[in-house]
Design a protein around this motif. Structure first.
Motif, PDB file in Angstrom:
ATOM      1  N   LYS A 195     -56.622  50.382 -26.532  1.00 12.74           N
ATOM      2  CA  LYS A 195     -57.724  49.428 -26.558  1.00 12.74           C
ATOM      3  C   LYS A 195     -58.683  49.679 -27.718  1.00 12.74           C
ATOM      4  O   LYS A 195     -59.159  48.744 -28.362  1.00 12.74           O
ATOM      5  CB  LYS A 195     -58.474  49.491 -25.224  1.00 12.74           C
ATOM      6  CG  LYS A 195     -59.558  48.440 -25.070  1.00 12.74           C
ATOM      7  CD  LYS A 195     -60.165  48.500 -23.671  1.00 12.74           C
ATOM      8  CE  LYS A 195     -61.227  47.416 -23.502  1.00 12.74           C
ATOM      9  NZ  LYS A 195     -61.813  47.439 -22.130  1.00 12.74           N
ATOM     10  N   ILE A 239     -50.604  52.066 -29.609  1.00 12.71           N
ATOM     11  CA  ILE A 239     -51.798  51.252 -29.817  1.00 12.71           C
ATOM     12  C   ILE A 239     -52.561  51.153 -28.506  1.00 12.71           C
ATOM     13  O   ILE A 239     -52.009  50.746 -27.480  1.00 12.71           O
ATOM     14  CB  ILE A 239     -51.430  49.850 -30.333  1.00 12.71           C
ATOM     15  CG1 ILE A 239     -50.651  49.953 -31.652  1.00 12.71           C
ATOM     16  CG2 ILE A 239     -52.685  49.002 -30.527  1.00 12.71           C
ATOM     17  CD1 ILE A 239     -51.413  50.630 -32.764  1.00 12.71           C
ATOM     18  N   ARG A 266     -49.181  37.601 -40.634  1.00 20.12           N
ATOM     19  CA  ARG A 266     -49.460  38.947 -40.120  1.00 20.12           C
ATOM     20  C   ARG A 266     -50.917  39.079 -39.717  1.00 20.12           C
ATOM     21  O   ARG A 266     -51.244  39.747 -38.719  1.00 20.12           O
ATOM     22  CB  ARG A 266     -49.124  40.009 -41.167  1.00 20.12           C
ATOM     23  CG  ARG A 266     -47.642  40.298 -41.355  1.00 20.12           C
ATOM     24  CD  ARG A 266     -47.463  41.522 -42.252  1.00 20.12           C
ATOM     25  NE  ARG A 266     -47.968  42.730 -41.626  1.00 20.12           N
ATOM     26  CZ  ARG A 266     -48.286  43.849 -42.288  1.00 20.12           C
ATOM     27  NH1 ARG A 266     -48.161  43.900 -43.602  1.00 20.12           N
ATOM     28  NH2 ARG A 266     -48.734  44.902 -41.639  1.00 20.12           N
ATOM     29  N   LEU A 324     -54.845  38.283 -33.005  1.00 22.96           N
ATOM     30  CA  LEU A 324     -54.450  37.993 -31.631  1.00 22.96           C
ATOM     31  C   LEU A 324     -54.227  39.280 -30.835  1.00 22.96           C
ATOM     32  O   LEU A 324     -54.587  39.356 -29.655  1.00 22.96           O
ATOM     33  CB  LEU A 324     -53.187  37.130 -31.624  1.00 22.96           C
ATOM     34  CG  LEU A 324     -53.377  35.683 -32.107  1.00 22.96           C
ATOM     35  CD1 LEU A 324     -52.027  35.000 -32.296  1.00 22.96           C
ATOM     36  CD2 LEU A 324     -54.247  34.896 -31.124  1.00 22.96           C
ATOM     37  N   LYS A 325     -53.654  40.295 -31.471  1.00 23.94           N
ATOM     38  CA  LYS A 325     -53.467  41.585 -30.795  1.00 23.94           C
ATOM     39  C   LYS A 325     -54.815  42.239 -30.506  1.00 23.94           C
ATOM     40  O   LYS A 325     -55.015  42.818 -29.424  1.00 23.94           O
ATOM     41  CB  LYS A 325     -52.600  42.504 -31.660  1.00 23.94           C
ATOM     42  CG  LYS A 325     -52.325  43.868 -31.031  1.00 23.94           C
ATOM     43  CD  LYS A 325     -51.516  43.752 -29.748  1.00 23.94           C
ATOM     44  CE  LYS A 325     -51.180  45.126 -29.174  1.00 23.94           C
ATOM     45  NZ  LYS A 325     -50.419  45.028 -27.899  1.00 23.94           N
ATOM     46  N   ALA A 326     -55.741  42.138 -31.470  1.00 28.84           N
ATOM     47  CA  ALA A 326     -57.082  42.691 -31.254  1.00 28.84           C
ATOM     48  C   ALA A 326     -57.744  42.022 -30.048  1.00 28.84           C
ATOM     49  O   ALA A 326     -58.408  42.687 -29.236  1.00 28.84           O
ATOM     50  CB  ALA A 326     -57.932  42.511 -32.507  1.00 28.84           C
ATOM     51  N   ALA A 377     -51.470  37.566 -36.361  1.00 29.00           N
ATOM     52  CA  ALA A 377     -50.907  38.438 -35.326  1.00 29.00           C
ATOM     53  C   ALA A 377     -51.838  39.605 -35.023  1.00 29.00           C
ATOM     54  O   ALA A 377     -52.014  39.992 -33.858  1.00 29.00           O
ATOM     55  CB  ALA A 377     -49.532  38.947 -35.765  1.00 29.00           C
ATOM     56  N   ASP A 378     -52.455  40.172 -36.059  1.00 24.77           N
ATOM     57  CA  ASP A 378     -53.393  41.278 -35.853  1.00 24.77           C
ATOM     58  C   ASP A 378     -54.621  40.822 -35.072  1.00 24.77           C
ATOM     59  O   ASP A 378     -55.098  41.513 -34.160  1.00 24.77           O
ATOM     60  CB  ASP A 378     -53.821  41.874 -37.196  1.00 24.77           C
ATOM     61  CG  ASP A 378     -52.863  42.941 -37.693  1.00 24.77           C
ATOM     62  OD1 ASP A 378     -51.895  43.270 -36.978  1.00 24.77           O
ATOM     63  OD2 ASP A 378     -53.084  43.461 -38.808  1.00 24.77           O
ATOM     64  N   GLU A 411     -56.146  40.666 -27.573  1.00 26.73           N
ATOM     65  CA  GLU A 411     -55.431  41.124 -26.379  1.00 26.73           C
ATOM     66  C   GLU A 411     -56.047  42.423 -25.861  1.00 26.73           C
ATOM     67  O   GLU A 411     -56.158  42.639 -24.655  1.00 26.73           O
ATOM     68  CB  GLU A 411     -53.954  41.330 -26.724  1.00 26.73           C
ATOM     69  CG  GLU A 411     -53.088  41.778 -25.564  1.00 26.73           C
ATOM     70  CD  GLU A 411     -51.656  42.049 -26.004  1.00 26.73           C
ATOM     71  OE1 GLU A 411     -51.055  43.025 -25.503  1.00 26.73           O
ATOM     72  OE2 GLU A 411     -51.146  41.293 -26.855  1.00 26.73           O
ATOM     73  N   LEU A 412     -56.482  43.269 -26.791  1.00 26.05           N
ATOM     74  CA  LEU A 412     -57.095  44.549 -26.421  1.00 26.05           C
ATOM     75  C   LEU A 412     -58.555  44.392 -26.027  1.00 26.05           C
ATOM     76  O   LEU A 412     -59.053  45.110 -25.167  1.00 26.05           O
ATOM     77  CB  LEU A 412     -56.978  45.532 -27.592  1.00 26.05           C
ATOM     78  CG  LEU A 412     -55.554  45.862 -28.057  1.00 26.05           C
ATOM     79  CD1 LEU A 412     -55.587  46.721 -29.311  1.00 26.05           C
ATOM     80  CD2 LEU A 412     -54.777  46.570 -26.947  1.00 26.05           C
ATOM     81  N   LEU A 434     -57.078  46.884 -36.091  1.00 25.12           N
ATOM     82  CA  LEU A 434     -56.331  45.628 -36.216  1.00 25.12           C
ATOM     83  C   LEU A 434     -57.184  44.555 -36.885  1.00 25.12           C
ATOM     84  O   LEU A 434     -56.710  43.794 -37.733  1.00 25.12           O
ATOM     85  CB  LEU A 434     -55.883  45.155 -34.836  1.00 25.12           C
ATOM     86  CG  LEU A 434     -54.748  45.963 -34.188  1.00 25.12           C
ATOM     87  CD1 LEU A 434     -54.745  45.759 -32.683  1.00 25.12           C
ATOM     88  CD2 LEU A 434     -53.402  45.567 -34.787  1.00 25.12           C
ATOM     89  N   TRP A 478     -58.615  48.048 -31.493  1.00 23.26           N
ATOM     90  CA  TRP A 478     -58.895  46.654 -31.850  1.00 23.26           C
ATOM     91  C   TRP A 478     -59.552  46.550 -33.228  1.00 23.26           C
ATOM     92  O   TRP A 478     -59.249  45.633 -33.994  1.00 23.26           O
ATOM     93  CB  TRP A 478     -59.781  45.992 -30.794  1.00 23.26           C
ATOM     94  CG  TRP A 478     -61.224  46.447 -30.841  1.00 23.26           C
ATOM     95  CD1 TRP A 478     -61.800  47.443 -30.108  1.00 23.26           C
ATOM     96  CD2 TRP A 478     -62.256  45.929 -31.681  1.00 23.26           C
ATOM     97  NE1 TRP A 478     -63.122  47.590 -30.443  1.00 23.26           N
ATOM     98  CE2 TRP A 478     -63.438  46.672 -31.412  1.00 23.26           C
ATOM     99  CE3 TRP A 478     -62.306  44.918 -32.643  1.00 23.26           C
ATOM    100  CZ2 TRP A 478     -64.643  46.425 -32.055  1.00 23.26           C
ATOM    101  CZ3 TRP A 478     -63.512  44.672 -33.300  1.00 23.26           C
ATOM    102  CH2 TRP A 478     -64.669  45.427 -33.003  1.00 23.26           C
TER     103      TRP A 478
END
Length: 372
Positions: free
Chosen positions: A203, A201, A224, A230-232, A227-228, A234-235, A209, A206
């Protein structure tokens, strides 16, 4: 949260409509392979322009879409380019009817002209064995979907995915189509399959996600989905649409309100003319009982998106809280006239008949019924 999804693509209304549409437009950035690989030059330029549009959507920008051109001049420039390109491509096809580059170019122009049947036929003429074959099949699926032939479009993408085993893009396209048709659980499955083909995964993922997060949230898979999102972030920590979607959903869940306010304020700073995002700010302020500030922002949101029933309903609630009962009833009446989601109608009708508290009681009973 149920009030906001696709607009043109699904027929639903509300602040989340614009967000999901923007996720749909995020495709060039989330693709595993560059859009330039096997496309014609004009198509490649479009992919680059689509990426740039992530930072400034045309209707949300202070400046025109093409440098310093006015909209009419920009349109004329595009029309002039098309008027020159089509005859040249047609001449190339007269000399070589199977020339794949010319077929891709004309098919792309036909799609932009919404001549989807002609575009499908043009793509179908590209034979296996060239670098244009698989991109043509993907574009054919897009044309089929635009014609309302969703089953055929999905079958085409499934066929591509079964033969291009390392390529996540046909599965991403499948997920996008299914999400646009409100087939959210199936959309999640398609996105999951696409992720399985992405070894790392990065940048640029995003947007994928974000797309899966929307499908998960709409199919009641909130842990879920969160979480997606928040991960997006993060990127892409400052991505306004992700900040807004996650922030607004937290507000609807009654969670992390102060953090949601901070996130939405960052989104508004980047997209001050996006009525949906401004509405989110007004709504989180309302939930934090900052009613006067909520009214200011919600009035601005209604100015930007006067035809949205959810935003008008929000403003009615805020007006009621600051003692402006007549204006509240006006906004609720307007919201009802704008054909809101059927689940919202009983709440608005109760507020019109007996005031805000009656509407809140209706909402409470609906939530209890769903939990049972």
């Amino acid at each position: 949260t149920e009030q906001r999804e696709e607009t043109a693509l699904t027929g639903l209304t509300g602040p989340r409509a614009q967000q999901a549409q923007q996720a749909q437009q995020a495709q060039p950035e989330q693709r595993e392979q560059p859009a330039l690989t096997a496309l014609t030059v004009p198509r490649a330029q479009q992919a680059q322009q689509a990426q740039q549009a992530q930072q400034a959507q045309p209707e949300q920008r202070e400046q025109p879409a093409l440098t310093a051109l006015t909209v009419p001049r920009a349109q004329r420039a595009q029309q002039a380019q098309t008027a020159l390109t089509v005859p040249l491509a047609q001449l190339a096809l007269m000399a070589r009817p199977d020339l794949p580059m010319a077929r891709m170019l004309i098919g792309d122009i036909l799609e932009r002209q919404k001549r989807y049947e002609d575009a499908e036929a043009m793509y179908a003429g590209i034979k296996p064995g060239t670098i244009y074959y698989w991109p043509a099949r993907t574009r054919m699926a897009s044309a089929l979907n635009a014609l309302g032939k969703t089953k055929e479009a999905i079958a085409t993408l499934e066929d591509i995915a079964g033969k291009q085993l390392d390529d996540p893009n046909p599965l991403i396209d499948m997920g996008d189509i299914l999400r646009a048709k409100e087939r959210f659980k199936e959309s999640v499955v398609a996105y999951d399959r696409a992720f399985a083909r992405i070894p790392r995964i990065e940048k640029r993922h995003w947007a994928l996600l974000y797309s899966r997060g929307i499908a998960l949230e709409r199919s009641k898979g909130w842990p879920r989905a969160e979480a997606d999102f928040l991960k997006a972030l993060e990127l892409q920590p400052d991505q306004p649409y992700v900040l807004n979607y996650l922030g607004y959903t937290w507000v609807e869940h009654g969670r992390n309100l102060k953090q949601a306010q901070n996130m939405i304020e960052k989104a508004v700073a980047q997209r001050p003319r996006d009525g949906y995002i401004v509405d989110s700010l007004g709504w989180v302020l309302y939930r934090l009982k900052k009613y006067k500030a909520a009214v200011r922002n919600l009035e601005r949101a209604v100015e930007l998106r006067p035809q949205d029933p959810v935003i008008n309903d929000h403003l009615g609630d805020a007006h009621w809280r600051v003692g402006r009962a007549n204006e509240a009833r006006f906004q609720w009446s307007r919201a009802l006239s704008l054909k809101p989601d059927k689940d919202l109608i009983p709440t608005i009708e109760a507020k019109l008949a007996r005031g805000l508290e009656a509407g809140l009681e209706v909402d409470k009973k609906k939530k209890e019924k769903k939990s049972n």
